[in-house]
Motif scaffolding. Structure first.
Motif, PDB file in Angstrom:
ATOM      1  N   PRO A 125       0.811  -1.227   0.000  1.00 33.90           N
ATOM      2  CA  PRO A 125       0.000   0.000   0.000  1.00 33.90           C
ATOM      3  C   PRO A 125       0.843   1.275   0.000  1.00 33.90           C
ATOM      4  N   LEU A 126       1.984   1.237   0.711  1.00 37.32           N
ATOM      5  CA  LEU A 126       2.856   2.411   0.716  1.00 37.32           C
ATOM      6  C   LEU A 126       3.392   2.688  -0.692  1.00 37.32           C
ATOM      7  N   SER A 127       3.774   1.625  -1.413  1.00 36.51           N
ATOM      8  CA  SER A 127       4.277   1.782  -2.775  1.00 36.51           C
ATOM      9  C   SER A 127       3.213   2.356  -3.697  1.00 36.51           C
ATOM     10  N   ILE A 128       1.989   1.835  -3.597  1.00 35.59           N
ATOM     11  CA  ILE A 128       0.890   2.353  -4.425  1.00 35.59           C
ATOM     12  C   ILE A 128       0.587   3.806  -4.077  1.00 35.59           C
ATOM     13  N   ALA A 129       0.623   4.126  -2.776  1.00 36.94           N
ATOM     14  CA  ALA A 129       0.352   5.507  -2.347  1.00 36.94           C
ATOM     15  C   ALA A 129       1.405   6.466  -2.899  1.00 36.94           C
ATOM     16  N   VAL A 130       2.674   6.053  -2.854  1.00 37.22           N
ATOM     17  CA  VAL A 130       3.748   6.893  -3.411  1.00 37.22           C
ATOM     18  C   VAL A 130       3.543   7.087  -4.903  1.00 37.22           C
ATOM     19  N   THR A 131       3.116   6.029  -5.592  1.00 34.91           N
ATOM     20  CA  THR A 131       2.875   6.120  -7.028  1.00 34.91           C
ATOM     21  C   THR A 131       1.782   7.138  -7.330  1.00 34.91           C
ATOM     22  N   PHE A 132       0.672   7.063  -6.602  1.00 37.12           N
ATOM     23  CA  PHE A 132      -0.424   8.007  -6.833  1.00 37.12           C
ATOM     24  C   PHE A 132       0.008   9.429  -6.486  1.00 37.12           C
ATOM     25  N   ALA A 133       0.792   9.584  -5.429  1.00 36.67           N
ATOM     26  CA  ALA A 133       1.259  10.927  -5.062  1.00 36.67           C
ATOM     27  C   ALA A 133       2.140  11.516  -6.157  1.00 36.67           C
ATOM     28  N   TRP A 134       3.026  10.689  -6.706  1.00 30.32           N
ATOM     29  CA  TRP A 134       3.897  11.168  -7.775  1.00 30.32           C
ATOM     30  C   TRP A 134       3.099  11.462  -9.045  1.00 30.32           C
ATOM     31  N   LEU A 135       2.056  10.657  -9.302  1.00 22.60           N
ATOM     32  CA  LEU A 135       1.182  10.935 -10.440  1.00 22.60           C
ATOM     33  C   LEU A 135       0.465  12.267 -10.263  1.00 22.60           C
ATOM     34  N   PHE A 136       0.060  12.564  -9.038  1.00 17.98           N
ATOM     35  CA  PHE A 136      -0.617  13.838  -8.767  1.00 17.98           C
ATOM     36  C   PHE A 136       0.318  15.004  -9.057  1.00 17.98           C
ATOM     37  N   ILE A 137       1.573  14.869  -8.611  1.00 17.54           N
ATOM     38  CA  ILE A 137       2.554  15.927  -8.871  1.00 17.54           C
ATOM     39  C   ILE A 137       2.792  16.064 -10.376  1.00 17.54           C
ATOM     40  N   ALA A 138       2.963  14.926 -11.045  1.00 21.19           N
ATOM     41  CA  ALA A 138       3.217  14.959 -12.482  1.00 21.19           C
ATOM     42  C   ALA A 138       2.034  15.530 -13.243  1.00 21.19           C
ATOM     43  N   TYR A 139       0.820  15.260 -12.788  1.00 22.80           N
ATOM     44  CA  TYR A 139      -0.379  15.756 -13.465  1.00 22.80           C
ATOM     45  C   TYR A 139      -0.370  17.277 -13.532  1.00 22.80           C
TER      46      TYR A 139
END
Length: 330
Positions: A71-85
């Motif tokens: 879950p931590l890995s998925i959360a980091v992925t979504f956070a980075w996607l938010f920044i990239a968006y």
């Protein structure tokens, strides 16, 4: 490359496949996380209290670690996607040195791109210029407000208006088909793998979480666990690369077909491909940005690792399916 009548069917099939591939990248995050857990457990020789030392004990312990690492890995992925968006275009532009140009500064590019947008009822994307002698172009943006097409000064100087319009049509097709959005998401997710692996090996905090029994009594099975973990990390990295390459290579043929559909001029696209071939390397662009470009001359040790199909294959497809012809010699 498909005949014109099959283009839209191919786009729909490509979009379904792309969504599945992007979902696969998220699944690879879990594979990577499990591999890191195995390596760290093996390095520390730390097993839960009462566990009998052995390979299976490490597998079970790493699985329990996955319940919070995953879950931590998925959360980091979504956070980075938010920044990239919100910031990806600005980050890419800052990296390669691109800047927007007005109609007064680049009337030639506006005259070529506007009719293509009007013919498809699309809003005009922002136009940007990179002061670079390389011959290349790329599209960025995850929503209509962010869509942009960037061209190099080298490309602008080298191509005729017909050839430039064909290249712009290619990039506009990437935007129209949501290729840019899919590729950006795939690049961002796959790029996290290197970061997570680096953190797993080098961050003292993570090592301390698994620290403990180092007296050797739990060493049975530790080496096989570490080897399996390393294998899973390598597998996740290789598959993430393969997914990105599959996304990029298949979409270049579709974008070429879309450019021909927009311009009705396959000969101009063939001529542009010939001029650009081998001359598109942007010195300041990282590999992720090059994967977005009209042509990516950076090739791995085999053609399997090339993000774009060969120029020759693209030209052959245009000649076979779109009636294109090679320019006369000289």
């Amino acid at each position: 490359m498909l005949p014109a009548f099959g283009l839209y069917t191919h786009i729909r099939q490509n979009e379904v496949r792309s969504r599945a591939l992007v979902a696969g990248l998220f699944a690879l995050n879990l594979v990577l996380a499990y591999g890191i857990a195995l390596v760290l457990r093996g390095m520390s020789a730390n097993l839960p209290a009462g566990a009998r030392p052995g390979f299976s004990a490490y597998l079970h312990a790493a699985f329990h670690d996955l319940l919070w690492i995953g879950p931590l890995s998925i959360a980091v992925t979504f956070a980075w996607l938010f920044i990239a968006y919100h910031a990806h275009r600005a980050m890419i532009s800052a990296t390669v040195g691109a800047h927007p140009v007005t109609r007064e500064e680049a009337p030639d590019l506006y005259r070529l791109l506007e009719p293509l947008c009007i013919s498809r009822g699309m809003a005009m994307p922002t136009l940007l210029i990179v002061d670079d002698p390389a011959l290349n172009a790329y599209a960025t943006g995850l929503n209509p407000e962010q869509y942009a097409i960037t061209v190099t000064t080298g490309l602008r100087d080298a191509l005729t208006p017909r050839e430039m319009q064909a290249v712009l049509g290619h990039e506009l097709t990437h935007i129209r088909n949501d290729d840019v959005r899919t590729m950006m998401i795939a690049i961002v997710i796959a790029g996290i793998f290197a970061f997570v692996a680096e953190a797993g090996y080098r961050t003292d905090l993570l090592r301390n979480l698994f620290s403990g029994n180092r007296d050797g009594k739990n060493r049975a099975g530790a080496v096989p666990a570490m080897l399996l973990g390393a294998l899973l990390i390598a597998l996740a990295w290789i598959l993430s690369k393969a997914i990105r390459f599959a996304l990029s290579r298949s979409r270049e043929f579709v974008a070429d077909a879309g450019a021909v559909e927009l311009t009705k001029d396959p000969d101009a696209l063939i001529s542009a491909l010939i001029k650009i071939s081998g001359r598109g390397d942007l010195a300041r662009a990282p590999s992720g940005v090059m994967e977005l470009c009209f042509d990516n001359p950076r090739v791995g040790f085999t053609d399997f690792f090339a993000t774009h199909p060969p120029i020759e294959a693209r030209i052959d497809a245009l000649m076979r399916y779109a009636g294109g012809r090679l320019p006369p010699p000289g």
